[in-house]
Design a protein around this motif. Structure first.
Motif, PDB file in Angstrom:
ATOM      1  N   ASN A 146      -7.211  14.168  80.863  1.00  0.00           N
ATOM      2  CA  ASN A 146      -6.095  15.103  80.950  1.00  0.00           C
ATOM      3  C   ASN A 146      -6.047  15.786  82.311  1.00  0.00           C
ATOM      4  O   ASN A 146      -7.078  16.194  82.859  1.00  0.00           O
ATOM      5  CB  ASN A 146      -6.211  16.174  79.866  1.00  0.00           C
ATOM      6  N   TYR A 147      -4.819  15.912  82.832  1.00  0.00           N
ATOM      7  CA  TYR A 147      -4.580  16.607  84.091  1.00  0.00           C
ATOM      8  C   TYR A 147      -3.472  17.637  83.888  1.00  0.00           C
ATOM      9  O   TYR A 147      -2.565  17.447  83.071  1.00  0.00           O
ATOM     10  CB  TYR A 147      -4.119  15.644  85.185  1.00  0.00           C
ATOM     11  N   VAL A 148      -3.547  18.720  84.682  1.00  0.00           N
ATOM     12  CA  VAL A 148      -2.466  19.693  84.757  1.00  0.00           C
ATOM     13  C   VAL A 148      -1.980  19.738  86.203  1.00  0.00           C
ATOM     14  O   VAL A 148      -2.790  19.840  87.128  1.00  0.00           O
ATOM     15  CB  VAL A 148      -2.938  21.097  84.325  1.00  0.00           C
ATOM     16  N   LEU A 149      -0.667  19.637  86.389  1.00  0.00           N
ATOM     17  CA  LEU A 149      -0.126  19.797  87.732  1.00  0.00           C
ATOM     18  C   LEU A 149      -0.250  21.261  88.154  1.00  0.00           C
ATOM     19  O   LEU A 149       0.048  22.171  87.372  1.00  0.00           O
ATOM     20  CB  LEU A 149       1.342  19.394  87.779  1.00  0.00           C
ATOM     21  N   VAL A 188       1.205  20.823  96.064  1.00  0.00           N
ATOM     22  CA  VAL A 188       1.178  20.330  94.687  1.00  0.00           C
ATOM     23  C   VAL A 188       0.014  19.368  94.530  1.00  0.00           C
ATOM     24  O   VAL A 188      -0.256  18.547  95.432  1.00  0.00           O
ATOM     25  CB  VAL A 188       2.494  19.612  94.317  1.00  0.00           C
ATOM     26  N   GLY A 189      -0.679  19.457  93.398  1.00  0.00           N
ATOM     27  CA  GLY A 189      -1.761  18.526  93.099  1.00  0.00           C
ATOM     28  C   GLY A 189      -1.958  18.418  91.603  1.00  0.00           C
ATOM     29  O   GLY A 189      -1.417  19.215  90.834  1.00  0.00           O
ATOM     30  N   ALA A 190      -2.721  17.424  91.182  1.00  0.00           N
ATOM     31  CA  ALA A 190      -3.054  17.231  89.773  1.00  0.00           C
ATOM     32  C   ALA A 190      -4.523  17.581  89.578  1.00  0.00           C
ATOM     33  O   ALA A 190      -5.398  17.016  90.245  1.00  0.00           O
ATOM     34  CB  ALA A 190      -2.783  15.794  89.343  1.00  0.00           C
ATOM     35  N   MET A 227       8.076  16.432  94.932  1.00  0.00           N
ATOM     36  CA  MET A 227       6.651  16.379  95.248  1.00  0.00           C
ATOM     37  C   MET A 227       5.824  16.157  93.996  1.00  0.00           C
ATOM     38  O   MET A 227       4.886  15.343  93.978  1.00  0.00           O
ATOM     39  CB  MET A 227       6.213  17.691  95.917  1.00  0.00           C
ATOM     40  N   ALA A 228       6.151  16.886  92.919  1.00  0.00           N
ATOM     41  CA  ALA A 228       5.396  16.778  91.673  1.00  0.00           C
ATOM     42  C   ALA A 228       5.482  15.366  91.104  1.00  0.00           C
ATOM     43  O   ALA A 228       4.469  14.810  90.631  1.00  0.00           O
ATOM     44  CB  ALA A 228       5.927  17.794  90.661  1.00  0.00           C
ATOM     45  N   LYS A 229       6.663  14.763  91.169  1.00  0.00           N
ATOM     46  CA  LYS A 229       6.803  13.388  90.674  1.00  0.00           C
ATOM     47  C   LYS A 229       5.951  12.430  91.512  1.00  0.00           C
ATOM     48  O   LYS A 229       5.337  11.491  90.973  1.00  0.00           O
ATOM     49  CB  LYS A 229       8.268  12.975  90.698  1.00  0.00           C
ATOM     50  N   ALA A 281      12.807  19.818  84.605  1.00  0.00           N
ATOM     51  CA  ALA A 281      12.983  18.673  85.498  1.00  0.00           C
ATOM     52  C   ALA A 281      11.862  17.653  85.351  1.00  0.00           C
ATOM     53  O   ALA A 281      12.081  16.441  85.530  1.00  0.00           O
ATOM     54  CB  ALA A 281      13.077  19.155  86.944  1.00  0.00           C
ATOM     55  N   LEU A 282      10.655  18.118  85.029  1.00  0.00           N
ATOM     56  CA  LEU A 282       9.508  17.230  84.896  1.00  0.00           C
ATOM     57  C   LEU A 282       9.237  16.839  83.447  1.00  0.00           C
ATOM     58  O   LEU A 282       8.342  16.024  83.181  1.00  0.00           O
ATOM     59  CB  LEU A 282       8.259  17.898  85.483  1.00  0.00           C
TER      60      LEU A 282
END
Length: 322
Positions: free
Chosen positions: A2-5, A16-18, A50-52, A105-106
């Motif tokens: 599991n990751y959180v942005l 931005v990072g995961a 960026m998040a995408k 959006a995400l």
């Protein structure tokens, strides 16, 4: 896994990072200029793009990656419950529903917190303040923010406005701050404030090598220019750094006398000045705060250079969705 942005919205840069659920690793970090003049809608679109990109990179590096949410750190004041940024002096945003705009959006559940709170959450989780029951974070950049941990818990206050260290008054009749007040710490010790004081001194005829570093174009002077000149032994630059340390020392001494923390973590680009900043800063704090508070406290640079806000934004999401 599991990751959180984690999204860190700054007056100069967006990052931005995961982040893995345990905070141990950050993948796919992307940094771009905020582009404040483009307006808030353009900035939000930039963040989403960026998040995408980070999601794609993370899934490419870890095919088992599961993105479970997105945490957003933004300058405030803000309303965490509604996910709205009420006002940002440096971004010039007003009543922006940042959390829902980005989350929708995400297509991810989202959380919002103050950017400086996120920096402290990151440093408290896996960085320089790890394990401290009582801690303060000061973020130095385009603006000055702050975060407070008491008894191991982040302090938000009655209206999410706790920790605005940059807007404590250090000069009663001082410079006008972007928040509309006079004499705020941010008006003297933020990156732009340091550059502004350098330009004023040069315009007044001060001798310095600072202008040589920018080819004579004073509009190119930044805090980093001043620090570079100070490292080379420039007298004016050294004076500017010492004055910055004095103002910061006043603010941090106030926090020591008020909260008696174990550690004060200083994050952001201004910390690149190193001992030119930290040595006079610590002396000023020692001169102004109670000795018992000074003896109990470490004043240190952050360990998560460039990613404290990203890691902390992810932690803010985890805390709000626990």
């Amino acid at each position: 896994m599991n990751y959180v942005l984690g999204i860190d919205i700054g007056g100069t840069n967006l990052v931005v990072g995961a982040v893995t659920e345990d905070g141990a690793r950050v993948r796919g970090v992307k940094t771009v200029a905020t582009g404040v003049p483009d307006g808030p809608d353009a900035v939000i679109d930039r963040i989403v793009a960026m998040a995408k990109g980070v999601i794609e990179t993370t899934r490419r590096e870890d095919p088992a990656a599961n993105i479970i949410g997105v945490g957003v750190g933004s300058p405030g004041p803000l309303d965490r419950k509604r996910g709205v940024v009420i006002f940002t002096p440096n971004l010039r945003w007003k009543d922006m529903p940042v959390r829902d705009r980005i989350g929708t959006a995400l297509n991810l559940p989202a959380a919002l917190d103050n950017d400086a709170n996120c920096a402290l959450l990151g440093e408290h989780w896996v960085g320089a303040a790890k394990g401290a029951r009582d801690a303060v974070c000061v973020t130095l950049g385009t603006g000055i923010g702050g975060g407070i941990v008491v008894d191991g818990k982040l302090v938000h206050g009655a209206s999410d406005a706790a920790g605005e260290i940059g807007h404590m008054t250090v000069e009663v009749n001082g410079r006008r701050c972007g928040c509309g007040n006079d004499g705020c710490l941010e008006a003297y010790a933020s990156g732009p404030a340091i550059a502004r004081r350098a330009v004023e001194a040069l315009d007044a005829g001060a001798a310095s090598t600072i202008q040589t570093l920018v080819g004579g174009d004073l509009s190119r002077i930044s805090a980093q220019t001043v620090f570079e000149a100070a490292a080379r032994g420039d007298g004016l630059a050294d004076e500017l750094v010492r004055d910055t340390a004095r103002y910061l020392g006043v603010g941090i001494a106030n926090m020591l006398n008020l909260l008696n923390p174990e550690v004060v973590v200083i994050c952001g680009g201004v910390t690149k000045a190193g001992d030119h900043l930290f040595l006079p800063l610590r002396r000023e704090v020692a001169r102004r705060a109670f000795k018992t508070a000074v003896d109990a406290c470490r004043i240190v640079p952050g360990q998560l250079e460039g990613t404290a806000g990203v890691v902390g934004a992810a932690k803010a999401w985890l805390d709000q969705h626990a």
